[in-house]
Design a protein around this motif. Structure first.
Motif, mmCIF file in Angstrom:
data_model
loop_
_atom_site.group_PDB
_atom_site.id
_atom_site.type_symbol
_atom_site.label_atom_id
_atom_site.label_comp_id
_atom_site.label_asym_id
_atom_site.label_seq_id
_atom_site.Cartn_x
_atom_site.Cartn_y
_atom_site.Cartn_z
ATOM 1 N N GLY A 1 6.769 -11.362 -4.832
ATOM 2 C CA GLY A 1 7.429 -11.605 -6.107
ATOM 3 C C GLY A 1 8.356 -10.482 -6.522
ATOM 4 O O GLY A 1 8.584 -10.246 -7.714
ATOM 5 N N GLU A 2 8.937 -9.797 -5.539
ATOM 6 C CA GLU A 2 9.793 -8.647 -5.815
ATOM 7 C C GLU A 2 11.196 -8.875 -5.253
ATOM 8 O O GLU A 2 11.350 -9.279 -4.102
ATOM 9 C CB GLU A 2 9.220 -7.373 -5.180
ATOM 10 N N VAL A 3 12.198 -8.613 -6.067
ATOM 11 C CA VAL A 3 13.579 -8.602 -5.591
ATOM 12 C C VAL A 3 13.887 -7.198 -5.095
ATOM 13 O O VAL A 3 13.792 -6.231 -5.849
ATOM 14 C CB VAL A 3 14.555 -8.992 -6.712
ATOM 15 N N VAL A 4 14.226 -7.079 -3.816
ATOM 16 C CA VAL A 4 14.568 -5.774 -3.256
ATOM 17 C C VAL A 4 15.846 -5.884 -2.438
ATOM 18 O O VAL A 4 16.144 -6.925 -1.853
ATOM 19 C CB VAL A 4 13.440 -5.190 -2.375
ATOM 20 N N ASN B 1 18.789 -3.292 -6.121
ATOM 21 C CA ASN B 1 20.166 -3.592 -6.507
ATOM 22 C C ASN B 1 20.934 -4.341 -5.422
ATOM 23 O O ASN B 1 21.893 -3.840 -4.840
ATOM 24 C CB ASN B 1 20.881 -2.303 -6.898
ATOM 25 N N ILE B 2 20.515 -5.574 -5.200
ATOM 26 C CA ILE B 2 21.159 -6.438 -4.220
ATOM 27 C C ILE B 2 21.991 -7.490 -4.952
ATOM 28 O O ILE B 2 21.626 -7.950 -6.046
ATOM 29 C CB ILE B 2 20.099 -7.120 -3.312
ATOM 30 N N GLY C 1 18.279 -4.482 0.782
ATOM 31 C CA GLY C 1 17.925 -4.280 2.178
ATOM 32 C C GLY C 1 17.248 -2.957 2.439
ATOM 33 O O GLY C 1 16.253 -2.883 3.163
ATOM 34 N N ALA C 2 17.778 -1.878 1.841
ATOM 35 C CA ALA C 2 17.174 -0.558 2.041
ATOM 36 C C ALA C 2 15.752 -0.520 1.510
ATOM 37 O O ALA C 2 14.884 0.145 2.080
ATOM 38 C CB ALA C 2 18.023 0.512 1.362
ATOM 39 N N GLY C 3 15.505 -1.229 0.422
ATOM 40 C CA GLY C 3 14.176 -1.231 -0.169
ATOM 41 C C GLY C 3 13.174 -2.063 0.595
ATOM 42 O O GLY C 3 11.960 -1.912 0.415
ATOM 43 N N ALA C 4 13.660 -2.934 1.456
ATOM 44 C CA ALA C 4 12.786 -3.856 2.191
ATOM 45 C C ALA C 4 12.411 -3.353 3.569
ATOM 46 O O ALA C 4 11.636 -4.012 4.265
ATOM 47 C CB ALA C 4 13.485 -5.216 2.320
ATOM 48 N N VAL C 5 12.911 -2.195 3.990
ATOM 49 C CA VAL C 5 12.731 -1.816 5.393
ATOM 50 C C VAL C 5 11.282 -1.508 5.750
ATOM 51 O O VAL C 5 10.851 -1.742 6.879
ATOM 52 C CB VAL C 5 13.665 -0.647 5.796
ATOM 53 N N GLY C 6 10.507 -0.974 4.811
ATOM 54 C CA GLY C 6 9.103 -0.719 5.101
ATOM 55 C C GLY C 6 8.342 -2.007 5.346
ATOM 56 O O GLY C 6 7.569 -2.127 6.307
ATOM 57 N N ILE C 7 8.570 -2.996 4.482
ATOM 58 C CA ILE C 7 7.971 -4.313 4.677
ATOM 59 C C ILE C 7 8.423 -4.897 6.003
ATOM 60 O O ILE C 7 7.612 -5.428 6.781
ATOM 61 C CB ILE C 7 8.361 -5.255 3.512
ATOM 62 N N ALA C 8 9.711 -4.788 6.284
ATOM 63 C CA ALA C 8 10.265 -5.361 7.513
ATOM 64 C C ALA C 8 9.638 -4.740 8.753
ATOM 65 O O ALA C 8 9.315 -5.441 9.725
ATOM 66 C CB ALA C 8 11.777 -5.169 7.531
#
Length: 335
Positions: A287-290, A320-321, A292-299
């Motif tokens: 439920g989080e808007v992130v 900030n996407i 690309g840079a913020g998503a790299v750990g999840i990825a």
């Protein structure tokens, strides 16, 4: 890519100290958000270990960069502030400096390349800073910063290679260990190394056994290339979903490269499809808007690029996407 995990080299050899991170934490208290560390049921199930998300997306500017910029601005003497501030940015640091400058009542100029997304440029404008679009790389933007320092006497606040900026970002590491004393791994976005270096400095000082893993994109990852080479190198800056991780680290890098080389245990690089999957997972499962840079750990975690052996913290560095891009990614199965 493995890196030497050298707190073994000793804190005295590092260009920024854990004590400076503690000073930064006191200085910025009440001026930035102490962001929550929340459990991820989906990632915990998938990895077999407790996984927590450090939500820097909750900062007023939507990104962790406010910590370093605020600390650096508050650390300046009044004369340096009043001359006006200038920086180069891929978006979020510019927004952070604009916010900190507005709080301090001083002017700011933010230099960005044409690769910076329009939504990030507009956000800097909205905070009252002067914006200059220069060239197609962070190096081009930095050249304009240097010209403005010489021509107008402005005070430069670099986006990452500055001890006060690094110490400010390191406060994230302090908070992670305070909230999760048993943390065994911290996954941190890796760009110029201000965030990764600062977080690693704080985490290793408090929890030496914890691994700190830098995550970046395969397209134009300057710090990863520099760590492989053993010294700062130039790379070609490319379009990427992780646009905040773009740009060079500076051939004359004085602080962040040394910290990353000494303290990061590993560096992981991701494809664009893997980054998109991280953005999608954040939206659908967390439920989080992130961005690309913020998503790299999840990825990295859902893509099997990182394995865990205990509790882990993932830093969601920014939200900030562009809204249209985010909707497209969430709806699609690949970029």
């Amino acid at each position: 890519m493995s890196c030497p995990s050298a707190i073994a080299a000793g804190p005295a050899t590092l260009p920024v100290s854990p004590a400076e991170v503690e000073v930064a934490a006191r200085r910025i208290a009440g001026r930035v958000v102490r962001t929550p560390l929340v459990a991820s049921a989906a990632l915990s199930r998938a990895s077999g270990h407790p996984v927590f998300l450090k939500l820097e997306t909750r900062q007023p500017i939507g990104a962790f960069k406010l910590r370093g910029a605020m600390n650096a601005v508050l650390a300046l003497d009044e004369a340096a502030r009043r001359r006006g501030l200038v920086t180069a940015s891929t978006g979020n640091h510019g927004r952070a400096l604009a916010h900190a400058a507005r709080e301090a009542g001083v002017p700011a100029v933010v230099c960005m390349s044409a690769l910076v997304p329009a939504n990030k440029v507009e956000a800097v404008h909205a905070l009252g800073a002067e914006v200059r679009i220069v060239g197609r790389s962070q190096d081009d933007a930095q050249a304009e910063v240097e010209r403005l320092v010489s021509a107008r006497g402005l005070t430069a606040i670099p986006p990452f290679d500055h001890p006060d900026v690094i110490a400010g970002q390191g406060t994230i590491g302090l908070e992670i260990v305070e909230d999760l004393p048993e943390v065994s791994a911290v996954l941190v976005p890796l760009s110029g190394g201000g965030l990764a270096g600062g977080v690693a400095l704080a985490v290793k000082a408090l929890r030496p056994s914890a691994r700190v893993i830098g995550i970046s994109m395969a397209r134009g990852a300057a710090m990863a290339a520099s760590l492989r080479a053993g010294h700062p190198v130039e790379v070609v800056e490319e379009d990427t979903l992780a646009d905040s991780l773009g740009g060079g680290i500076g051939l004359s890098n004085r602080y962040s490269f040394a910290l990353c080389r000494a303290l990061l245990d590993e560096v992981v690089l991701l494809t664009e499809d893997e980054i998109a999957a991280g953005i999608r997972h954040a939206a659908e499962a967390e439920g989080e808007v992130v961005e690309g840079a913020g998503a790299v750990g999840i990825a990295a975690l859902i893509g099997g690029k990182v394995s865990l052996d205990g509790p882990a913290a993932l830093i969601l560095s920014g939200r900030n996407i562009d809204e249209t891009l985010h909707r497209r990614i969430v709806k699609e199965t690949a970029v």
